[in-house]
Write a protein that holds these residues in place. Sequence first.
Motif, PDB file in Angstrom:
ATOM      1  N   PRO A 252       0.811  -1.229   0.000  1.00 13.87           N
ATOM      2  CA  PRO A 252       0.000   0.000   0.000  1.00 13.87           C
ATOM      3  C   PRO A 252       0.842   1.276   0.000  1.00 13.87           C
ATOM      4  CG  PRO A 252      -0.936  -1.604   1.501  1.00 13.87           C
ATOM      5  CD  PRO A 252       0.359  -2.211   1.013  1.00 13.87           C
ATOM      6  N   ALA A 253       1.974   1.274   0.712  1.00 12.77           N
ATOM      7  CA  ALA A 253       2.813   2.477   0.748  1.00 12.77           C
ATOM      8  C   ALA A 253       3.335   2.816  -0.654  1.00 12.77           C
ATOM      9  CB  ALA A 253       3.977   2.276   1.704  1.00 12.77           C
ATOM     10  N   ASP A 254       3.589   1.800  -1.470  1.00 12.43           N
ATOM     11  CA  ASP A 254       4.077   2.053  -2.837  1.00 12.43           C
ATOM     12  C   ASP A 254       2.951   2.591  -3.721  1.00 12.43           C
ATOM     13  OD1 ASP A 254       6.599   1.224  -2.084  1.00 12.43           O
ATOM     14  OD2 ASP A 254       6.251  -0.862  -2.682  1.00 12.43           O
ATOM     15  N   ARG A 255       1.746   2.063  -3.518  1.00 15.63           N
ATOM     16  CA  ARG A 255       0.608   2.629  -4.264  1.00 15.63           C
ATOM     17  C   ARG A 255       0.420   4.085  -3.853  1.00 15.63           C
ATOM     18  NH1 ARG A 255      -2.453  -2.417  -2.933  1.00 15.63           N
ATOM     19  NH2 ARG A 255      -3.609  -1.202  -1.375  1.00 15.63           N
ATOM     20  N   GLY A 256       0.547   4.330  -2.559  1.00 18.36           N
ATOM     21  CA  GLY A 256       0.350   5.687  -2.044  1.00 18.36           C
ATOM     22  C   GLY A 256       1.351   6.671  -2.621  1.00 18.36           C
ATOM     23  N   ARG A 257       2.601   6.204  -2.808  1.00 17.52           N
ATOM     24  CA  ARG A 257       3.628   7.112  -3.335  1.00 17.52           C
ATOM     25  C   ARG A 257       3.269   7.579  -4.744  1.00 17.52           C
ATOM     26  NH1 ARG A 257       7.715   3.859  -3.260  1.00 17.52           N
ATOM     27  NH2 ARG A 257       7.682   3.932  -1.011  1.00 17.52           N
ATOM     28  N   ILE A 258       2.723   6.680  -5.548  1.00 14.97           N
ATOM     29  CA  ILE A 258       2.324   7.052  -6.918  1.00 14.97           C
ATOM     30  C   ILE A 258       1.210   8.099  -6.859  1.00 14.97           C
ATOM     31  CG2 ILE A 258       1.206   6.166  -9.006  1.00 14.97           C
ATOM     32  CD1 ILE A 258       2.789   3.538  -8.521  1.00 14.97           C
TER      33      ILE A 258
ATOM     34  N   ARG B 274       2.580  11.463  -5.931  1.00  8.84           N
ATOM     35  CA  ARG B 274       3.252  12.094  -7.077  1.00  8.84           C
ATOM     36  C   ARG B 274       2.195  12.723  -8.019  1.00  8.84           C
ATOM     37  NH1 ARG B 274       6.313   7.556  -9.342  1.00  8.84           N
ATOM     38  NH2 ARG B 274       7.410   7.379  -7.360  1.00  8.84           N
ATOM     39  N   ALA B 275       1.106  12.027  -8.209  1.00 13.16           N
ATOM     40  CA  ALA B 275       0.025  12.573  -9.058  1.00 13.16           C
ATOM     41  C   ALA B 275      -0.516  13.872  -8.452  1.00 13.16           C
ATOM     42  CB  ALA B 275      -1.091  11.543  -9.219  1.00 13.16           C
ATOM     43  N   ALA B 276      -0.635  13.909  -7.127  1.00 16.29           N
ATOM     44  CA  ALA B 276      -1.125  15.135  -6.469  1.00 16.29           C
ATOM     45  C   ALA B 276      -0.173  16.295  -6.728  1.00 16.29           C
ATOM     46  CB  ALA B 276      -1.286  14.889  -4.963  1.00 16.29           C
TER      47      ALA B 276
ATOM     48  N   GLU C 143      -3.889  11.343 -17.778  1.00 17.59           N
ATOM     49  CA  GLU C 143      -2.496  11.536 -18.231  1.00 17.59           C
ATOM     50  C   GLU C 143      -1.562  11.732 -17.044  1.00 17.59           C
ATOM     51  OE1 GLU C 143      -3.196  14.848 -21.130  1.00 17.59           O
ATOM     52  OE2 GLU C 143      -1.661  13.733 -22.268  1.00 17.59           O
ATOM     53  N   ILE C 144      -2.038  12.483 -16.062  1.00 17.68           N
ATOM     54  CA  ILE C 144      -1.215  12.749 -14.872  1.00 17.68           C
ATOM     55  C   ILE C 144      -0.947  11.463 -14.098  1.00 17.68           C
ATOM     56  CG2 ILE C 144      -1.364  13.800 -12.554  1.00 17.68           C
ATOM     57  CD1 ILE C 144      -2.280  16.362 -13.925  1.00 17.68           C
ATOM     58  N   TYR C 145      -1.978  10.641 -13.939  1.00 17.26           N
ATOM     59  CA  TYR C 145      -1.761   9.370 -13.231  1.00 17.26           C
ATOM     60  C   TYR C 145      -0.688   8.553 -13.952  1.00 17.26           C
ATOM     61  CZ  TYR C 145      -5.748   9.357  -9.875  1.00 17.26           C
ATOM     62  OH  TYR C 145      -6.613   9.591  -8.818  1.00 17.26           O
ATOM     63  N   THR C 146      -0.781   8.493 -15.275  1.00 11.59           N
ATOM     64  CA  THR C 146       0.212   7.710 -16.027  1.00 11.59           C
ATOM     65  C   THR C 146       1.608   8.283 -15.790  1.00 11.59           C
ATOM     66  OG1 THR C 146      -1.414   7.133 -17.709  1.00 11.59           O
ATOM     67  CG2 THR C 146       0.899   6.982 -18.362  1.00 11.59           C
ATOM     68  N   GLU C 147       1.708   9.602 -15.873  1.00 10.31           N
ATOM     69  CA  GLU C 147       3.011  10.245 -15.679  1.00 10.31           C
ATOM     70  C   GLU C 147       3.551  10.009 -14.264  1.00 10.31           C
ATOM     71  OE1 GLU C 147       2.817  14.197 -17.304  1.00 10.31           O
ATOM     72  OE2 GLU C 147       4.710  14.685 -16.293  1.00 10.31           O
ATOM     73  N   ALA C 148       2.649   9.905 -13.306  1.00 11.84           N
ATOM     74  CA  ALA C 148       3.065   9.677 -11.913  1.00 11.84           C
ATOM     75  C   ALA C 148       3.499   8.237 -11.680  1.00 11.84           C
ATOM     76  CB  ALA C 148       1.915  10.028 -10.976  1.00 11.84           C
ATOM     77  N   GLY C 149       3.246   7.371 -12.667  1.00 15.22           N
ATOM     78  CA  GLY C 149       3.706   5.981 -12.529  1.00 15.22           C
ATOM     79  C   GLY C 149       2.589   4.976 -12.309  1.00 15.22           C
ATOM     80  N   LEU C 150       1.350   5.400 -12.439  1.00 19.90           N
ATOM     81  CA  LEU C 150       0.253   4.440 -12.279  1.00 19.90           C
ATOM     82  C   LEU C 150       0.288   3.453 -13.446  1.00 19.90           C
ATOM     83  CD1 LEU C 150      -2.324   3.946 -10.436  1.00 19.90           C
ATOM     84  CD2 LEU C 150      -3.617   4.978 -12.311  1.00 19.90           C
ATOM     85  N   PRO C 151       0.321   2.158 -13.145  1.00 17.58           N
ATOM     86  CA  PRO C 151       0.353   1.182 -14.241  1.00 17.58           C
ATOM     87  C   PRO C 151      -0.867   1.321 -15.173  1.00 17.58           C
ATOM     88  CG  PRO C 151       0.944   0.143 -12.166  1.00 17.58           C
ATOM     89  CD  PRO C 151       0.467   1.526 -11.823  1.00 17.58           C
ATOM     90  N   ASP C 152      -0.643   1.025 -16.436  1.00 14.88           N
ATOM     91  CA  ASP C 152      -1.690   1.173 -17.464  1.00 14.88           C
ATOM     92  C   ASP C 152      -2.930   0.349 -17.105  1.00 14.88           C
ATOM     93  OD1 ASP C 152       0.154   2.687 -18.770  1.00 14.88           O
ATOM     94  OD2 ASP C 152       0.658   1.171 -20.285  1.00 14.88           O
ATOM     95  N   GLY C 153      -4.083   0.920 -17.394  1.00 14.24           N
ATOM     96  CA  GLY C 153      -5.340   0.192 -17.217  1.00 14.24           C
ATOM     97  C   GLY C 153      -6.029   0.442 -15.895  1.00 14.24           C
ATOM     98  N   LEU C 154      -5.308   1.035 -14.939  1.00 11.96           N
ATOM     99  CA  LEU C 154      -5.918   1.189 -13.615  1.00 11.96           C
ATOM    100  C   LEU C 154      -6.851   2.387 -13.528  1.00 11.96           C
ATOM    101  CD1 LEU C 154      -2.856   0.211 -11.451  1.00 11.96           C
ATOM    102  CD2 LEU C 154      -4.970  -1.070 -11.735  1.00 11.96           C
ATOM    103  N   PHE C 155      -6.657   3.367 -14.399  1.00 10.63           N
ATOM    104  CA  PHE C 155      -7.604   4.489 -14.440  1.00 10.63           C
ATOM    105  C   PHE C 155      -7.936   4.749 -15.909  1.00 10.63           C
ATOM    106  CE2 PHE C 155      -8.759   9.056 -14.579  1.00 10.63           C
ATOM    107  CZ  PHE C 155      -9.872   8.998 -13.745  1.00 10.63           C
ATOM    108  N   ASN C 156      -9.058   4.255 -16.322  1.00 12.39           N
ATOM    109  CA  ASN C 156      -9.497   4.452 -17.703  1.00 12.39           C
ATOM    110  C   ASN C 156     -10.662   5.438 -17.729  1.00 12.39           C
ATOM    111  OD1 ASN C 156      -7.660   2.538 -18.624  1.00 12.39           O
ATOM    112  ND2 ASN C 156      -9.102   0.853 -18.347  1.00 12.39           N
ATOM    113  N   VAL C 157     -10.678   6.286 -18.734  1.00 16.11           N
ATOM    114  CA  VAL C 157     -11.771   7.257 -18.875  1.00 16.11           C
ATOM    115  C   VAL C 157     -12.537   6.935 -20.146  1.00 16.11           C
ATOM    116  CG1 VAL C 157     -12.360   9.702 -19.168  1.00 16.11           C
ATOM    117  CG2 VAL C 157     -10.446   9.041 -17.696  1.00 16.11           C
ATOM    118  N   VAL C 158     -13.833   6.733 -20.026  1.00 19.62           N
ATOM    119  CA  VAL C 158     -14.663   6.572 -21.223  1.00 19.62           C
ATOM    120  C   VAL C 158     -15.768   7.613 -21.182  1.00 19.62           C
ATOM    121  CG1 VAL C 158     -14.162   4.091 -21.412  1.00 19.62           C
ATOM    122  CG2 VAL C 158     -16.251   4.838 -20.315  1.00 19.62           C
TER     123      VAL C 158
END
Length: 488
Positions: free
Chosen positions: A65-71, A74-76, A190-205
């Motif tokens: 969880p701490a690693d998810r939190g760091r990403i 960074r997005a913030a 785009e910001i989440y991706t740049e912050a290091g969020l792995p692909d697919g975890l935040f998709n916008v439709v």
Amino acid sequence: MLAQPKASHYIDGRFVEDTNGAPLEVIYPATGEVIARLHAATPEIVERAIQSAAAAQAKWARMRPADRGRILRRAADLLRERNDEIARVETLDTGKPIQETTVADPASAAEAIEFFGGVVAGYHGEYIDLGGGPFAYTRREPLGVCVGIGAWNYPIQGASWKSAPALAMGNAMIFKPSENTPLTALMLAEIYTEAGLPDGLFNVVQGFGDVGGALAGHALVAKVSLTGSVPTGRKVLALAGSQMKHATMELGGKSPLIIFDDADVENAVGGAMLANFYSTGQVCSNGTRVFVQDGVYDRFLDRLTARTKKIRIGDPLDPETQMGPLINKAQHEKVTGYIDIGKAEGATLHCGGGVPQLQGFEGGFYVEPTIFTGVKDDMRIAREEIFGPVMSVLSFSREDEVIERANDTEFGLSAGVFTRDLPRAHRVIAEIKAGSCWINHYNLAPAELPFGGFKQSGVGRENSLAALSHYSQLKSVYVETGDVESPY
Ligand code: NAD
């Protein structure tokens, strides 16, 4: 003025277009001009978004969880760095004055993402002592693929308030913005991706209600979180319930704001204006029934009138502008329709009520900040959500009377009390049936506080540790340390 994004959707870490989807024009509410042309998601796009989220989620859930939190944190930071750029697009998308979006929208998004990125590492299950040998523990596990459906008044805030706790807890999210305001959720992706969020975890439709329904009803989706009106909430909650899915519903309101004789009048007036005119009145928690005690009524109304008349309406991109247009023509017709209803019902149109003529903005959806006095509890303007800058002022004499009248509504999102008598403030708030309340202020929503409604205003809570619980499920584990006693 154009704000065309690279494509309509964002799936698996990149922009995706499918021109077979229904056209979706983005209109600048201040002028009526088209600023972007997008397409609603086709069934193929919906499927692709869900499959990509499902594929990415399992690995994400196993991360520390701490690693998810760091990403997330960074997005913030990235959101804060791009505050002004995002605020400008938010203003073009919503018509809200840049004066507001610069301080409120990406800032609130960043605050929530930072909060959840920070607290998730300390959010645990429990150890349960069962006396002697056996013990038990609980695990907070993610739900899986979650769907967020947004309203148009706070687009990037809504996308962040939903995605941040979902992602922090190890879920994936597919977010469908309101069809009126599709732009800034793409910037967040785009910001989440740049912050290091792995692909697919935040998709916008993108899309209208049917796309929201297709997402919420998909077999692979475990939870839906909607911000919207009560009728939409009923439909989406019924759909989720029919499939035993988790659901959070942030819906509408007709909230009371109670001003006692001993209140600081300037603060009470400031609170009432914030509770009715911010974002051109398009705030779910607005205190649109302003109950004012007899002894302060005249002074309150004098100051309210003077300050309301000074509100600067106009060009949303001008930093001096304090009030922009409503979101679209339909909302404009609805709000001006309610002003007509108020007059026909016999309320006194005390201030505003007209449509301002602004040079260069003739195609915009403007309406003046409006105050009705002499409003009776059973009038439609006092019972139905208007979602525009229309304040109803009602007088009262006694504390027990105002509590009863304040609670006489199907809604229960918010309430406010202005008084210098703090025991009374707490006593009254304890009696009010609403989820998000303020004493001597109105409409502040820090990320640390649960936000959500009682009664028809919804179920579940956003923000705070409560949101983490709504994006997780509890597993309890009994652990035996001795022998199994069995009668067989
Ligand atoms: P809306 O109910 O028309 O739409 C909300 C969202 O739901 C949109 O994205 C829309 O496309 C989608 N939708 C519509 N029908 C759907 C369906 N059948 N299935 C799935 N999705 C569907 O609301 P709105 O006009 O965009 O927003 C205004 C309302 O939202 C007001 O009532 C306001 O009070 C409420 N609101 C509540 C909060 C809160 O946190 N409680 C915050 C902002 C707005």
